[in-house]
Scaffold this motif. Sequence first.
Motif, PDB file in Angstrom:
ATOM      1  N   LEU A 157      23.250   5.266  27.262  1.00 17.80           N
ATOM      2  CA  LEU A 157      23.931   5.601  28.453  1.00 17.80           C
ATOM      3  C   LEU A 157      22.680   6.171  29.371  1.00 17.80           C
ATOM      4  CD1 LEU A 157      27.310   6.844  29.379  1.00 17.80           C
ATOM      5  CD2 LEU A 157      25.343   7.298  30.800  1.00 17.80           C
ATOM      6  N   THR A 158      21.995   7.104  28.941  1.00 15.99           N
ATOM      7  CA  THR A 158      21.078   7.809  29.802  1.00 15.99           C
ATOM      8  C   THR A 158      19.994   7.135  30.031  1.00 15.99           C
ATOM      9  OG1 THR A 158      21.503  10.004  28.872  1.00 15.99           O
ATOM     10  CG2 THR A 158      19.565   9.963  29.863  1.00 15.99           C
ATOM     11  N   ARG A 159      19.573   6.136  29.040  1.00 18.27           N
ATOM     12  CA  ARG A 159      18.333   5.098  29.468  1.00 18.27           C
ATOM     13  C   ARG A 159      18.478   4.123  30.157  1.00 18.27           C
ATOM     14  NH1 ARG A 159      16.922   2.548  24.895  1.00 18.27           N
ATOM     15  NH2 ARG A 159      18.454   3.253  23.482  1.00 18.27           N
ATOM     16  N   VAL A 160      19.945   3.351  30.195  1.00 22.79           N
ATOM     17  CA  VAL A 160      20.174   2.223  31.071  1.00 22.79           C
ATOM     18  C   VAL A 160      20.794   2.524  32.310  1.00 22.79           C
ATOM     19  CG1 VAL A 160      20.411   1.030  28.868  1.00 22.79           C
ATOM     20  CG2 VAL A 160      22.311   1.965  30.097  1.00 22.79           C
ATOM     21  N   ALA A 161      21.265   3.916  32.543  1.00 21.90           N
ATOM     22  CA  ALA A 161      21.763   4.221  33.623  1.00 21.90           C
ATOM     23  C   ALA A 161      21.443   3.760  35.020  1.00 21.90           C
ATOM     24  CB  ALA A 161      22.301   5.618  33.778  1.00 21.90           C
ATOM     25  N   ASP A 162      19.862   4.240  35.162  1.00 19.98           N
ATOM     26  CA  ASP A 162      19.483   3.938  36.409  1.00 19.98           C
ATOM     27  C   ASP A 162      18.693   2.566  36.650  1.00 19.98           C
ATOM     28  OD1 ASP A 162      18.706   5.235  38.923  1.00 19.98           O
ATOM     29  OD2 ASP A 162      16.639   5.726  38.333  1.00 19.98           O
ATOM     30  N   SER A 163      18.996   1.658  35.703  1.00 22.64           N
ATOM     31  CA  SER A 163      18.540   0.205  36.057  1.00 22.64           C
ATOM     32  C   SER A 163      19.888  -0.531  36.563  1.00 22.64           C
ATOM     33  CB  SER A 163      18.195  -0.226  34.671  1.00 22.64           C
ATOM     34  OG  SER A 163      19.240  -0.692  33.900  1.00 22.64           O
ATOM     35  N   ASP A 164      19.557  -1.740  37.031  1.00 24.23           N
ATOM     36  CA  ASP A 164      20.661  -2.607  37.530  1.00 24.23           C
ATOM     37  C   ASP A 164      21.133  -3.522  36.504  1.00 24.23           C
ATOM     38  OD1 ASP A 164      21.274  -1.496  39.925  1.00 24.23           O
ATOM     39  OD2 ASP A 164      19.707  -2.719  41.156  1.00 24.23           O
ATOM     40  N   ALA A 165      20.651  -3.536  35.300  1.00 28.28           N
ATOM     41  CA  ALA A 165      21.128  -4.221  34.060  1.00 28.28           C
ATOM     42  C   ALA A 165      22.470  -4.382  34.123  1.00 28.28           C
ATOM     43  CB  ALA A 165      20.444  -3.809  32.891  1.00 28.28           C
ATOM     44  N   THR A 166      23.137  -5.575  33.818  1.00 29.09           N
ATOM     45  CA  THR A 166      24.440  -5.594  33.510  1.00 29.09           C
ATOM     46  C   THR A 166      24.710  -5.092  32.121  1.00 29.09           C
ATOM     47  OG1 THR A 166      24.650  -7.795  34.705  1.00 29.09           O
ATOM     48  CG2 THR A 166      26.404  -7.013  33.387  1.00 29.09           C
ATOM     49  N   VAL A 167      25.733  -4.273  31.743  1.00 31.14           N
ATOM     50  CA  VAL A 167      26.146  -3.767  30.721  1.00 31.14           C
ATOM     51  C   VAL A 167      27.497  -4.063  30.366  1.00 31.14           C
ATOM     52  CG1 VAL A 167      26.580  -1.558  29.433  1.00 31.14           C
ATOM     53  CG2 VAL A 167      24.953  -1.563  31.166  1.00 31.14           C
ATOM     54  N   ILE A 168      27.671  -4.607  29.081  1.00 33.55           N
ATOM     55  CA  ILE A 168      28.879  -4.802  28.540  1.00 33.55           C
ATOM     56  C   ILE A 168      29.531  -3.715  27.302  1.00 33.55           C
ATOM     57  CG2 ILE A 168      28.257  -6.406  26.644  1.00 33.55           C
ATOM     58  CD1 ILE A 168      30.631  -8.153  27.349  1.00 33.55           C
ATOM     59  N   ILE A 169      30.540  -3.254  27.733  1.00 30.38           N
ATOM     60  CA  ILE A 169      31.195  -2.165  26.820  1.00 30.38           C
ATOM     61  C   ILE A 169      32.022  -2.646  25.767  1.00 30.38           C
ATOM     62  CG2 ILE A 169      31.867   0.251  26.780  1.00 30.38           C
ATOM     63  CD1 ILE A 169      31.043   0.574  29.801  1.00 30.38           C
ATOM     64  N   HIS A 170      31.790  -2.433  24.588  1.00 29.22           N
ATOM     65  CA  HIS A 170      32.731  -2.910  23.472  1.00 29.22           C
ATOM     66  C   HIS A 170      33.487  -1.593  22.931  1.00 29.22           C
ATOM     67  CE1 HIS A 170      31.754  -7.145  22.976  1.00 29.22           C
ATOM     68  NE2 HIS A 170      30.571  -6.684  23.275  1.00 29.22           N
ATOM     69  N   GLY A 171      34.968  -1.641  22.870  1.00 20.18           N
ATOM     70  CA  GLY A 171      35.350  -0.460  22.410  1.00 20.18           C
ATOM     71  C   GLY A 171      36.844  -0.657  22.007  1.00 20.18           C
ATOM     72  N   GLU A 172      37.579  -0.082  21.075  1.00 22.17           N
ATOM     73  CA  GLU A 172      39.080  -0.157  20.961  1.00 22.17           C
ATOM     74  C   GLU A 172      39.787   0.384  22.308  1.00 22.17           C
ATOM     75  OE1 GLU A 172      40.330   1.888  17.522  1.00 22.17           O
ATOM     76  OE2 GLU A 172      39.008   0.759  16.067  1.00 22.17           O
ATOM     77  N   SER A 173      40.999   0.157  22.687  1.00 21.38           N
ATOM     78  CA  SER A 173      41.686   0.455  23.513  1.00 21.38           C
ATOM     79  C   SER A 173      41.834   2.109  23.625  1.00 21.38           C
ATOM     80  CB  SER A 173      43.170  -0.120  23.660  1.00 21.38           C
ATOM     81  OG  SER A 173      43.031  -1.434  23.976  1.00 21.38           O
ATOM     82  N   GLY A 174      41.781   2.754  24.648  1.00 20.25           N
ATOM     83  CA  GLY A 174      41.686   4.032  24.710  1.00 20.25           C
ATOM     84  C   GLY A 174      40.680   4.957  24.053  1.00 20.25           C
ATOM     85  N   THR A 175      39.388   4.175  24.232  1.00 17.36           N
ATOM     86  CA  THR A 175      38.034   4.847  23.441  1.00 17.36           C
ATOM     87  C   THR A 175      37.345   5.159  24.618  1.00 17.36           C
ATOM     88  OG1 THR A 175      37.262   2.736  23.314  1.00 17.36           O
ATOM     89  CG2 THR A 175      37.879   3.620  21.389  1.00 17.36           C
ATOM     90  N   GLY A 176      37.619   5.303  25.998  1.00 17.49           N
ATOM     91  CA  GLY A 176      36.975   5.596  27.163  1.00 17.49           C
ATOM     92  C   GLY A 176      35.792   4.695  27.768  1.00 17.49           C
TER      93      GLY A 176
END
Length: 339
Positions: A157-176
């Motif tokens: 998260l810290t490494r990619v936050a300041d880029s404009d790269a599209t991010v896809i987040i995988h996780g179970e429901s309720g994982t934030g």
Amino acid sequence: MSGRVLLVDDDPSMVELLQARLTRRGFTVTALTDPQAALPLVRQEPFDVVLTDLNMQGLSGTELCERVVANLPDLPVVVVTAFGSMETAVAAIRAGAYDFITKPVEMDALVHTLTRAVQHHQLKGEVVRLTKVVADSQRLGGLLGSSPAMLKVYDLLTRVADSDATVIIHGESGTGKELVARALHDKSRRASGPFVAVNCAAMPEALLESELFGHARGAFTDAKAARAGLFAQAHGGTLLLDEVGEMPLGLQPKLLRALQERRARPVGGDHEVPFDVRVVAATHRDLEGMVEENRFREDLFYRLNVVQMELPPLRARGGTACCSPSTSSSTSPRAPTSG
């Protein structure tokens, strides 16, 4: 064992011998015959261990050890001495030495000592790094957890936050997943812009299209005024496409075109509206499996899947919750999210 060694000895022949033998054992060795030059060098370069002779002209090994420890307390120093008395050993340890070796030097013993010193230094460096990651995580939008899996999330998260790269987040429901998207936004250069989220599973295709791209006046019944879509509302900021795996197939080509062109045509509109938005997608679905089953467009998947972030389930986070209970959700009341 690899590791960077600073070898300090005012005897050129001993320096040449030890440097050659340690290099053959896999160490990267920088050698000095002037002990006065050692302290400036360790401040400039990332050594793992200092190996110094005890009796040298101008500056003894004990004095050098004291100065290194005073300036770089995490850098181990190994002292080599021809005098194997207990008094010499005690003096070296009191000066802050990690260990000492007696002459004549037995190479296996020296390599073993240096290997332990390198591992000690690298472990301390990793502890410092992880401590910083954990400390940073306390400022990441209420995300909690200190398991190795969560530390990887914080680091990525810290490494990619300041880029404009599209991010896809995988996780179970309720994982934030929405909390991670918010943290990406808050740590980015877009933090002063809007954060807008939409739950792609919460509305039918026609309504979702209108939410995303807006609509022109008279585009459908009750469209008495034009309305900007969420892409336009998120201009200069971040748009979260939550549960993107639930997006209807019929709407996916229009989303793909908008992402490619950075422009969106409102429903019933004649002109496309440009936008500057960082897109984050989130899903609990196996999108690759959906692509194989022709339930999700392959080209859209690859457009979204620039950076992939896996959120561990709550049970894998060391017994901590995923998020602060006081954290709020989307800025868009018309577009509820599930996270």
